[in-house]
Design an enzyme around this catalytic site. Structure first.
Site, mmCIF file in Angstrom:
data_model
loop_
_atom_site.group_PDB
_atom_site.id
_atom_site.type_symbol
_atom_site.label_atom_id
_atom_site.label_comp_id
_atom_site.label_asym_id
_atom_site.label_seq_id
_atom_site.Cartn_x
_atom_site.Cartn_y
_atom_site.Cartn_z
ATOM 1 N N CYS A 189 -3.274 1.594 6.420
ATOM 2 C CA CYS A 189 -3.679 0.862 7.629
ATOM 3 C C CYS A 189 -4.321 1.775 8.656
ATOM 4 O O CYS A 189 -5.054 1.325 9.525
ATOM 5 C CB CYS A 189 -2.472 0.173 8.234
ATOM 6 S SG CYS A 189 -1.217 1.357 8.723
ATOM 7 N N GLU A 204 7.391 1.137 16.662
ATOM 8 C CA GLU A 204 8.475 1.658 15.836
ATOM 9 C C GLU A 204 8.436 3.174 15.921
ATOM 10 O O GLU A 204 7.535 3.745 16.523
ATOM 11 C CB GLU A 204 8.318 1.141 14.404
ATOM 12 C CG GLU A 204 8.416 -0.385 14.378
ATOM 13 C CD GLU A 204 8.402 -0.995 12.984
ATOM 14 O OE1 GLU A 204 8.094 -0.296 12.017
ATOM 15 O OE2 GLU A 204 8.717 -2.201 12.892
ATOM 16 N N GLU A 255 3.765 -4.487 12.387
ATOM 17 C CA GLU A 255 2.701 -3.496 12.176
ATOM 18 C C GLU A 255 1.645 -4.175 11.324
ATOM 19 O O GLU A 255 1.893 -4.506 10.160
ATOM 20 C CB GLU A 255 3.256 -2.261 11.485
ATOM 21 C CG GLU A 255 4.208 -1.486 12.378
ATOM 22 C CD GLU A 255 4.756 -0.237 11.715
ATOM 23 O OE1 GLU A 255 4.326 0.113 10.610
ATOM 24 O OE2 GLU A 255 5.638 0.376 12.328
ATOM 25 N N ASN A 290 0.806 -1.230 0.000
ATOM 26 C CA ASN A 290 0.000 0.000 0.000
ATOM 27 C C ASN A 290 0.836 1.277 0.000
ATOM 28 O O ASN A 290 0.533 2.236 -0.686
ATOM 29 C CB ASN A 290 -1.014 -0.014 1.159
ATOM 30 C CG ASN A 290 -0.347 -0.072 2.508
ATOM 31 O OD1 ASN A 290 0.725 -0.644 2.663
ATOM 32 N ND2 ASN A 290 -0.967 0.542 3.490
#
Ligand code: NAD
Ligand code: 6OD
Length: 471
Positions: free
Chosen positions: A283, A452, A249, A150
């Site tokens: 996301c 992160e 993630e 993405n």
């Protein structure tokens, strides 16, 4: 499209097709790495750990990260064009978000690295002379970086930059749907003087192919992954065999909360952005919005009207993904109410062969409906009313995911009460996707493991070791 292993480009492996999502045409191909090539990449990365790279100081690594950023900057337009060709995303998005963020990823870790303080402690001892404890940060070793389609360059570099900053070597595998900008990045690495084997790139699919072989490889010391939650489960299983650390993630089903005291114009504009940026294929996108009852109809009408006028949007990444999104829409339209969009747009030109879905606004679905519960990852948002703050929080916090949420309110006390009570890794108030790269980024529940960003990434990618010297 080439692999990059041990400082050399390589085109070996069976080719797989690359499809332009905007028109459905096959526009090229990339080679799928064999298991033997994946193995060579890991061996090259391991060898580089023992080479001159091991003695590079943080300042030298920092300068190298800036040279990589300079290299992307010099070839900015090429990166933008490749990202658009692979993903079909609007040029505006690639040139203002994806490629600038890739540059910022390298620069921010370069800067963080040089300003990083090492901690030390003076420890009392019975003889009165004491001891000095200090922490040394060592690299983890060979890191596998596996990234999705993405935001291909943004998400790859988000992990590669801190991994290199901390002295690791990397074997990267981008999504098989979007390998283009990773190939350009390998060229930039070579031009920037990154030592052979420090950055390696292999292409191919995940399950039963390069991705899986990499995560199962005994020579890989850690895995940094962004993608679907269920892929995370497979990768964690593979890494568990050798107790390799993972940073994940994963997916989301992000909620927006709109309180009646919010600036509605701002909330509508912000929700249009949070639901439909990159056609919902981020996301962090909002897929369910809960609106306080007194403003529910007004907000819904305005959002539906706004969605109906959006024209600058791209397609779904693939026919399979388009079909998944349209499958959700067909069921949702039958069970609830379509307030905008709901199908595939017709253009009357070559785009009709592509994978487009209209920006869609839904209402009237039960909370356990698949379109409200499952991640769709498309331009689809469902709106439902709520009455009280407690109810809003319960609705937002339900479900398996916990990545991000957005709160729209004009009441500062409410903002500080509601935002920390959300079961997510990132909460925005009166904004969406405003990023400071030093802040913790990640999700709770099925949305991820670890954080992160800034020191969090530097910590994940390094092994702190204590040295105790008796004085
Ligand atoms: P995906 O999990 O299908 O694929 C991601 C990467 O993993 C690809 O490179 C793929 O080839 C590889 N892969 C697949 N199976 C594998 C396996 N068994 N072993 C090793 N590698 C494997 O995800 P996707 O469809 O590319 O991306 C969309 C998903 O990613 C969505 O769920 C989205 O929410 C999530 N995502 C999360 C974040 C975040 O920051 N939380 C960011 C972007 C995307
Ligand atoms: O902004 C970021 O750092 C980040 N990791 C974004 C992820 C977006 C997901 O699609």
């Amino acid at each position: 499209m080439r692999h990059y292993v041990g400082g050399g480009f390589d085109t070996s492996g069976d080719p797989f097709p690359l499809v332009d999502p905007a028109n459905g045409r096959t526009v090229g191909e990339a080679p799928a790495a064999s298991r033997e090539l994946v193995d060579r990449a890991v061996v090259a990365a391991r060898r580089a750990l023992r080479g001159p790279w091991a003695s590079w100081s943080p300042a030298e690594r920092s300068r190298m990260l800036h040279r990589i950023a300079d290299g992307i900057e010099r070839r900015f337009e090429e990166f933008v064009a490749r990202e658009c060709a692979d993903t079909g995303k609007p040029r505006e998005l690639a040139s203002t978000v994806d490629v600038p963020r890739a540059i910022a990823n390298f620069r921010s870790y370069a800067d963080l690295l040089t300003g990083r303080a090492e901690r030390s402690w003076h420890t009392p001892t019975p003889d009165g002379r004491g001891a000095l404890n200090y922490t040394v940060h060592k690299p983890l070793g060979v890191v596998a970086v596996i990234s999705p389609w993405n935001l291909p360059l943004l998400l790859l570099t988000w992990k590669v930059a801190p991994a290199l900053a901390t002295g690791n070597t990397v074997v990267a595998k981008p999504s098989e749907l979007t390998p283009g900008t990773a190939c350009l990045l390998a060229e930039v690495m070579a031009e920037a003087g990154v030592p052979a084997g420090v950055f390696n790139l292999v292409h191919g699919e995940g399950s039963g192919a390069a991705g899986q072989w990499l995560t199962e490889h005994p020579g890989v010391d850690a895995v940094a992954f962004t993608g679907e939650s269920r892929t995370g489960t497979s990768i964690m299983r593979a890494a568990a065999e050798r107790l390799a650390p993972v940073s994940f993630e994963l997916g989301g089903k992000n909620a927006g909360l709109v309180f009646a005291d919010a600036d509605l114009e701002q909330a509508v504009g912000g929700t249009l952005r949070s639901a439909f940026t990159h056609s919902g294929q981020v996301c962090l996108c909002t897929e369910r919005v809960y609106v306080q009852r007194p403003v529910f109809e007004e907000f819904t009408d305005a959002l539906a009207a706004g969605a109906g006028t959006l024209s600058e949007y791209g397609p779904m990444i693939s026919a399979a993904h388009r079909d998944k999104v349209l499958g959700h829409l067909a069921k949702a339209a039958a069970d609830g109410e379509l307030r905008a969009g709901g199908g595939a747009p017709r253009f009357g030109d070559e785009r009709d062969g592509g994978f487009w879905v209209e920006p869609t606004v839904l209402t009237g679905l039960a909370e356990d409906h698949p379109a409200v519960r499952e991640e769709i990852f498309g331009p689809v948002v469902h709106l439902a009313p709520f009455d009280t703050e407690e109810e809003a929080l319960a609705l937002a916090n339900a479900g398996p995911y916990g990545l991000a949420a957005t709160v729209w309110t004009g009441d500062v006390s409410r903002a500080h009460r509601v935002a920390p009570a959300l079961d997510v890794g990132i909460a925005w108030v009166n904004t969406w996707n405003l990023r400071d790269l030093r802040t913790p980024f990640g999700g709770v529940k099925a949305s991820g493991i670890g954080r992160e960003g800034g020191d969090h990434s530097l910590d994940f990618f390094s092994e702190p070791m204590n040295v105790c010297v008796k004085l």
